[in-house]
Design a protein around this motif. Structure first.
Motif, short mmCIF file in Angstrom:
data_model
loop_
_atom_site.label_atom_id
_atom_site.label_comp_id
_atom_site.label_asym_id
_atom_site.label_seq_id
_atom_site.Cartn_x
_atom_site.Cartn_y
_atom_site.Cartn_z
N ASP A 192 0.81 -1.29 -0.03
CA ASP A 192 0.16 -0.07 0.14
C ASP A 192 1.09 1.18 0.01
O ASP A 192 0.45 2.12 -0.57
N LEU A 193 1.92 1.24 0.83
CA LEU A 193 2.67 2.45 0.65
C LEU A 193 3.36 2.69 -0.74
O LEU A 193 3.54 3.76 -1.18
N LEU A 194 3.86 1.68 -1.45
CA LEU A 194 4.31 1.79 -2.52
C LEU A 194 3.22 2.33 -3.79
O LEU A 194 3.62 3.13 -4.39
N ALA A 195 2.17 1.73 -3.68
CA ALA A 195 0.93 2.32 -4.52
C ALA A 195 0.68 3.76 -4.26
O ALA A 195 0.52 4.34 -5.15
N THR A 196 0.73 4.05 -3.11
CA THR A 196 0.53 5.51 -2.80
C THR A 196 1.49 6.43 -3.31
O THR A 196 1.10 7.57 -3.88
N GLY A 197 2.75 5.99 -3.08
CA GLY A 197 3.75 6.79 -3.34
C GLY A 197 3.73 7.02 -4.98
O GLY A 197 4.25 8.06 -5.36
N ALA A 198 3.67 5.81 -5.56
CA ALA A 198 3.51 5.82 -6.99
C ALA A 198 2.42 6.70 -7.73
O ALA A 198 2.63 7.38 -8.59
N GLU A 199 1.35 6.68 -7.07
CA GLU A 199 0.34 7.54 -7.46
C GLU A 199 0.63 9.05 -7.24
O GLU A 199 0.28 9.83 -8.16
N ALA A 200 1.31 9.15 -5.99
CA ALA A 200 1.46 10.80 -5.75
C ALA A 200 2.29 11.34 -6.41
O ALA A 200 2.44 12.35 -7.05
N LEU A 201 3.68 10.28 -7.01
CA LEU A 201 4.52 10.63 -8.06
C LEU A 201 4.05 10.81 -9.43
O LEU A 201 4.47 11.78 -9.98
N ARG A 202 2.92 10.23 -9.69
CA ARG A 202 2.37 10.45 -11.08
C ARG A 202 1.71 11.86 -11.20
O ARG A 202 1.66 12.64 -12.10
N ARG A 203 0.96 11.97 -10.15
CA ARG A 203 0.09 13.24 -9.89
C ARG A 203 0.76 14.47 -10.02
O ARG A 203 0.86 15.36 -10.46
N VAL A 204 1.98 14.30 -9.11
CA VAL A 204 2.75 15.61 -8.46
C VAL A 204 3.85 15.77 -9.79
O VAL A 204 4.20 17.15 -10.09
#
Length: 362
Positions: free
Chosen positions: A38-50
Motif C-alpha cells: 500500500d505504501l508503494l502504491a500510494t507513493g507511485a500515485e503521488a509521483l504520477r500526479r505531482v
C-alpha cells in the motif's frame, strides 16, 4: 422464503488443530507485505500526479499542441488547397483527353466495326460452320463407325463368352465354398484367442488392479484428504490475513494523511490564501493588464500605419497612371467568378471578360 446458507458438516480434529496456528503465522507474514504494498502504491500515485503528469504536459502536450495548431494545421490547409487546385487542373485535362479519344478514336473505330468487321465476321462464321459440318461427317465415317461396329459384333461377344461366363461359374462353384470354409476357420480361431485374452485380463486384474485399488482407498485417499485440509486452511488464513492487513493499512494511511495535513496542508493553504493570492492579484492588476493594454494599443497603431501606407501606395499609383495615360485609370471590376490563383466558379456568376487595359482604353 429467505435464502439460508446450507448447514456445514462438523469439522474434524485435524482442521481445528491446524487453523489457529496457521492463521497466526500467516497474519504475521502478510501484514508487513500489505503495508509495504500500500505504501508503494500510494507513493507511485503521488509521483504520477505531482511530477510525471505536469512534466508530461509541459514537455509533450503543450509543445505538440502548439506545433499542431500553429504549424501543422496551416500547412495542412495549404496542402489541401494546392491539392484542390491540382485536382481541378487534372480533371479538366482528363476530360479533354477523354473527349479527344472519343472523338478521334472511338467514333471511327465504332464505324469500322459496324460497317466492315461485323459483316466480315458473320461471313467467316457461316463459312466456318459449313466446313465444320463437312468435317464432322467425314470424321464419323472414318474414325467412329468402324470401331463401333468392330466392338458390337466381334469384341463384345468374344469377351462375354470367353471370359465373363467362365469367370462367373468359377466364382459360384469354386471360390464361394472355399471362402465360406476359410471364414469358419477364422471365426473358430478368433473365439479361441478371445477366451485366452479374457483369462489373461482376469489374471492382470487379480495381480495388479485389485492391489492398486486397495492402496488408493486405504492409503492415498486419507492422505489426500489431509493434504487438502491443510491447503484449504492455508488459503483461508491468507485471505483473512490479507483483509486484516487491509484494515491495518487503511488505518495507518488515515493517520499519516491527517498528520501530513496538519503539518503541511494547513500551513500551505494559509500561505496560499494569505500571501500568494494577494500577490497574484496585484501582479495581474498592476503588471499583466497594463502590458496587455499596451500590446493591444501597439497592434492597433501598427494596423493603422499599414492601412495608411496602403492608401498612400494606391494614391501614388493613380497619380502615376493619370500622368502616363492622361485620364483616370479604368481598373477591372472585381468578379466573383474568377479569383487570383483559383479556377473555382461561383454559382450564378458570369465570368469576367478577359480584355487588357490598353484595349479597354482604346
Amino acid at each position: 422464503m429467505e435464502n439460508r446458507p446450507a448447514p456445514q458438516g462438523p469439522e474434524g480434529c485435524l482442521t481445528v488443530a491446524i487453523r489457529i496456528p496457521v492463521r497466526i503465522v500467516v497474519l504475521v507474514l502478510v501484514v508487513p507485505v500489505r503495508l509495504i504494498r500500500d505504501l508503494l502504491a500510494t507513493g507511485a500515485e503521488a509521483l504520477r500526479r505531482v511530477v510525471l503528469a505536469p512534466l508530461w504536459r509541459a514537455l509533450a502536450v503543450i509543445p505538440f499542441g502548439w506545433l499542431y495548431a500553429s504549424v501543422l494545421t496551416p500547412l495542412g490547409h495549404a496542402t489541401a488547397w494546392l491539392g484542390r487546385v491540382v485536382g481541378a487542373g487534372v480533371g479538366w485535362l482528363g476530360r479533354g483527353v477523354v473527349w479527344g479519344a472519343v472523338t478521334f478514336v472511338g467514333v471511327p473505330a465504332a464505324w469500322v466495326y459496324r460497317a466492315v468487321l461485323a459483316p466480315l465476321g458473320r461471313g467467316v462464321s457461316l463459312l466456318a460452320e459449313g466446313i465444320g459440318l463437312g468435317l464432322r461427317w467425314v470424321s464419323w465415317a472414318v474414325f467412329v463407325w468402324p470401331p463401333v461396329t468392330l466392338w458390337r459384333w466381334v469384341l463384345a461377344p468374344l469377351l462375354r463368352y470367353g471370359l465373363v461366363v467362365p469367370g462367373a461359374w468359377l466364382y459360384r462353384c469354386v471360390l464361394t465354398p472355399a471362402g465360406h470354409a476359410i471364414a469358419l476357420i477364422v471365426a473358430l480361431a478368433g473365439a479361441g484367442l478371445a477366451a485366452v485374452g479374457r483369462g489373461v485380463a482376469a489374471l492382470i486384474v487379480l495381480l495388479f488392479v485389485v492391489p492398486a485399488v486397495w492402496a488408493y482407498r486405504t492409503l492415498l485417499t486419507p492422505l489426500g484428504r489431509a493434504v487438502g485440509v491443510v491447503l484449504r486452511e492455508i488459503g483461508d488464513a491468507i485471505g483473512h490475513a490479507w483483509r486484516i492487513a487491509g484494515f491495518v493499512s487503511r488505518a495507518v494511511g488515515r493517520a499519516l494523511k491527517r498528520l501530513a495535513w496538519n503539518l503541511l496542508g494547513r500551513p500551505g493553504r494559509w500561505v496560499y490564501a494569505v500571501l500568494l493570492t494577494p500577490v497574484g492579484h496585484w501582479v495581474r492588476e498592476a503588471v499583466l493588464r497594463p502590458a496587455r493594454k499596451a500590446a493591444l494599443a501597439a497592434g492597433r497603431s501598427a494596423r493603422e500605419a499599414l492601412a495608411s501606407a496602403r492608401e498612400t501606395v494606391r494614391t501614388a499609383r493613380r497619380d502615376a497612371w493619370r500622368a502616363l495615360v492622361g485620364g483616370p485609370p479604368r481598373e477591372p471590376a472585381g468578379h466573383r467568378a474568377r479569383t487570383l490563383g483559383s479556377t473555382t466558379t461561383a454559382s450564378g456568376a458570369v465570368p469576367a471578360p478577359e480584355i487588357s487595359l490598353s484595349k479597354a482604353e482604346g
